[in-house]
Design a protein around this motif. Structure first.
Motif, short mmCIF file in Angstrom:
data_model
loop_
_atom_site.label_atom_id
_atom_site.label_comp_id
_atom_site.label_asym_id
_atom_site.label_seq_id
_atom_site.Cartn_x
_atom_site.Cartn_y
_atom_site.Cartn_z
N GLY A 1 -0.08 87.46 -16.37
CA GLY A 1 0.94 86.68 -17.07
C GLY A 1 1.95 86.10 -16.11
N VAL A 2 3.00 85.55 -16.67
CA VAL A 2 4.04 84.92 -15.87
C VAL A 2 4.83 85.98 -15.11
N ASN A 3 5.02 85.76 -13.82
CA ASN A 3 5.88 86.63 -13.02
C ASN A 3 7.30 86.08 -13.09
N VAL A 4 8.22 86.86 -13.64
CA VAL A 4 9.60 86.42 -13.82
C VAL A 4 10.46 87.10 -12.77
N PHE A 5 11.01 86.29 -11.87
CA PHE A 5 11.82 86.82 -10.79
C PHE A 5 13.30 86.70 -11.13
N ILE A 6 13.95 87.85 -11.25
CA ILE A 6 15.40 87.89 -11.47
C ILE A 6 16.02 87.89 -10.10
N ASP A 7 16.50 86.73 -9.70
CA ASP A 7 16.84 86.47 -8.31
C ASP A 7 18.33 86.24 -8.12
N GLY A 8 18.77 86.44 -6.89
CA GLY A 8 20.17 86.18 -6.55
C GLY A 8 20.59 87.02 -5.36
N LEU A 9 21.79 86.76 -4.89
CA LEU A 9 22.33 87.52 -3.78
C LEU A 9 22.59 88.96 -4.18
N ALA A 10 22.65 89.84 -3.21
CA ALA A 10 23.05 91.22 -3.48
C ALA A 10 24.45 91.21 -4.10
N ARG A 11 24.67 92.09 -5.06
CA ARG A 11 25.95 92.27 -5.73
C ARG A 11 26.37 91.09 -6.61
N CYS A 12 25.38 90.28 -7.04
CA CYS A 12 25.72 89.18 -7.94
C CYS A 12 25.59 89.60 -9.40
N GLY A 13 25.11 90.83 -9.64
CA GLY A 13 25.03 91.33 -11.01
C GLY A 13 23.64 91.32 -11.60
N LYS A 14 22.61 91.25 -10.77
CA LYS A 14 21.23 91.20 -11.27
C LYS A 14 20.85 92.42 -12.10
N SER A 15 21.43 93.57 -11.78
CA SER A 15 21.03 94.80 -12.47
C SER A 15 21.29 94.72 -13.98
N SER A 16 22.30 93.96 -14.38
CA SER A 16 22.58 93.82 -15.82
C SER A 16 21.43 93.16 -16.53
N ILE A 17 20.84 92.14 -15.92
CA ILE A 17 19.68 91.47 -16.52
C ILE A 17 18.44 92.35 -16.41
N CYS A 18 18.29 93.03 -15.26
CA CYS A 18 17.13 93.90 -15.08
C CYS A 18 17.08 94.99 -16.14
N GLN A 19 18.25 95.47 -16.56
CA GLN A 19 18.30 96.53 -17.56
C GLN A 19 18.02 96.02 -18.97
N THR A 20 18.28 94.74 -19.21
CA THR A 20 18.17 94.22 -20.57
C THR A 20 16.90 93.40 -20.82
N ILE A 21 16.34 92.81 -19.79
CA ILE A 21 15.19 91.93 -20.00
C ILE A 21 13.98 92.69 -20.53
N VAL A 22 13.89 93.98 -20.21
CA VAL A 22 12.75 94.78 -20.67
C VAL A 22 12.80 95.06 -22.16
N SER A 23 13.90 94.66 -22.82
CA SER A 23 13.98 94.81 -24.27
C SER A 23 13.32 93.65 -25.00
N LEU A 24 12.99 92.58 -24.28
CA LEU A 24 12.43 91.41 -24.93
C LEU A 24 10.96 91.61 -25.28
N LYS A 25 10.53 90.95 -26.33
CA LYS A 25 9.13 90.98 -26.72
C LYS A 25 8.27 90.39 -25.60
N ASN A 26 7.12 90.99 -25.36
CA ASN A 26 6.14 90.55 -24.36
C ASN A 26 6.49 90.92 -22.93
N SER A 27 7.65 91.57 -22.72
CA SER A 27 8.02 91.98 -21.36
C SER A 27 7.32 93.26 -20.97
N GLU A 28 6.88 93.32 -19.72
CA GLU A 28 6.43 94.56 -19.11
C GLU A 28 7.63 95.22 -18.44
N HIS A 29 7.43 96.44 -17.92
CA HIS A 29 8.56 97.09 -17.26
C HIS A 29 8.82 96.39 -15.93
#
Length: 342
Positions: A11-39
């Motif tokens: 499937g599609v590889n979704v890269f949650i990208d950005g500089l260190a300390r830009c807040g990526k972990s907030s999206i990483c924690q929530t995106i797995v709640s979406l339908k069709n998402s893998e861990h």
């Protein structure tokens, strides 16, 4: 010798990208709640290959072939529960996935009702025409999220990899990013010494430095710790802006630009926008995952001025400070011209 270039089958590889300390972990924690998402996983192999490409240590055809094979295998493995992280304290662990039972059930694939295997007969032959996992990859929609860094800073190299990808690029006020990196002790990269660091290092005049400072290594070494962090942030953002002609046509199609400030203060709406971008939906788990990520939250934007005042005293290189302030102005004005007016 020419390497065979495989087709993308996962499937599609979704890269949650950005500089260190830009807040990526907030999206990483929530995106797995979406339908069709893998861990979610870390895009470590991709980042190592990108290092090799930028430093010209590996060929583009090897990078493309290796990564397409790697992501195909990764997608297949996830659908049979192989290589799953069971650590409950990692955001990549399946305990922090919307339905951990999915991965426990996948451990039974190919078991055919057997309670246990003979220790010498652990390999089961499956014809690729009847393989249920390959059928699922071909007929069903999955997306595989990964956390990454610097993809838009080196977008020319990334784009040529011909991956099946989408990028969620998280941007944040550069002054806040610099200050956060310093507060977390990231101003002194012990590359080459701490084996726990995922960042590859280069050896320059018998000094270990992060690979991504390769084109400004002299400035990096002669700078103080606060200037080093600022150099990393400023240079990566300037490189991203330099690739705007490649990036802007893909915004809304392959690339989703998301300001940190907007995401954490209006999280539910932005999760719906992310879901739309990924052609999926939120689920009954999404609100809980948003709350667990400490969102939405109130930001005190006035503190950015205090952080700039602090940095102005620590950054002795005034030209570097001017570059940082210029980037902040561009960010606040129109997200470095990446903002799409609706």
């Amino acid at each position: 010798m020419e390497l065979n270039n495989p087709k993308n089958i996962s499937g599609v590889n979704v890269f949650i990208d950005g500089l260190a300390r830009c807040g990526k972990s907030s999206i990483c924690q929530t995106i797995v709640s979406l339908k069709n998402s893998e861990h979610i996983d870390m895009a470590t192999n991709l980042e190592y290959i990108m290092t090799g490409l930028v430093s010209k240590k590996i060929s583009p055809d090897f990078a493309k072939t290796y990564l397409k094979t790697y992501f195909n295998q990764t997608g297949y493995n996830k659908l049979i529960g192989r290589g799953v992280n069971f650590r409950p304290t990692d955001f990549t662990g399946i305990a922090n996935f919307r339905e951990p039972k999915i991965y426990h059930d996948r451990l039974k694939i190919f078991s055919y009702g057997k309670k246990k295997y003979h220790y010498k007969k652990t390999h089961i032959k499956v014809n690729n025409l009847t393989d249920p996992v390959l059928k699922a990859l071909n007929k069903k929609y999955f997306f595989f999220p990964f956390q990454s860094h610097y993809l838009l800073s080196y977008f020319k190299e990334f784009k040529n990899l011909d991956l099946n990808y989408k990028i969620i690029e998280l941007l944040r006020n550069p002054i806040d990013v610099v200050f956060s990196m310093i507060s977390r002790g990231m101003h002194n990269f012990n590359t080459g010494k701490d084996i726990r660091l995922l960042t590859l290092s280069i050896l320059y005049k018998k000094r270990n430095v992060p690979w991504f400072v390769h084109d400004y290594v002299e400035d990096y070494l002669k700078s103080n710790n606060h200037e080093r962090v600022t150099l990393i942030v400023v240079n990566n953002l300037e490189k991203m802006i330099a690739h705007s002609n490649l990036i802007k046509p893909l915004i809304g199609k392959k690339i989703f630009i998301l300001p940190f400030e907007k995401f954490v203060t209006n999280t539910k709406k932005e999760m719906q926008n992310i879901a739309k971008f990924l052609k999926t939906k939120t689920t009954k788990y999404t609100d809980v995952f948003i709350k667990n990520a400490n969102c939405p939250r109130t930001l005190d934007l006035e503190k950015t001025s205090e952080k700039l005042e602090f940095l102005s005293k620590k950054i002795k290189n005034k030209d570097l400070l001017k570059r940082l302030i210029k980037l902040e102005n561009q960010y606040k004005k129109n997200l470095y011209k990446f903002e799409i007016k609706k």
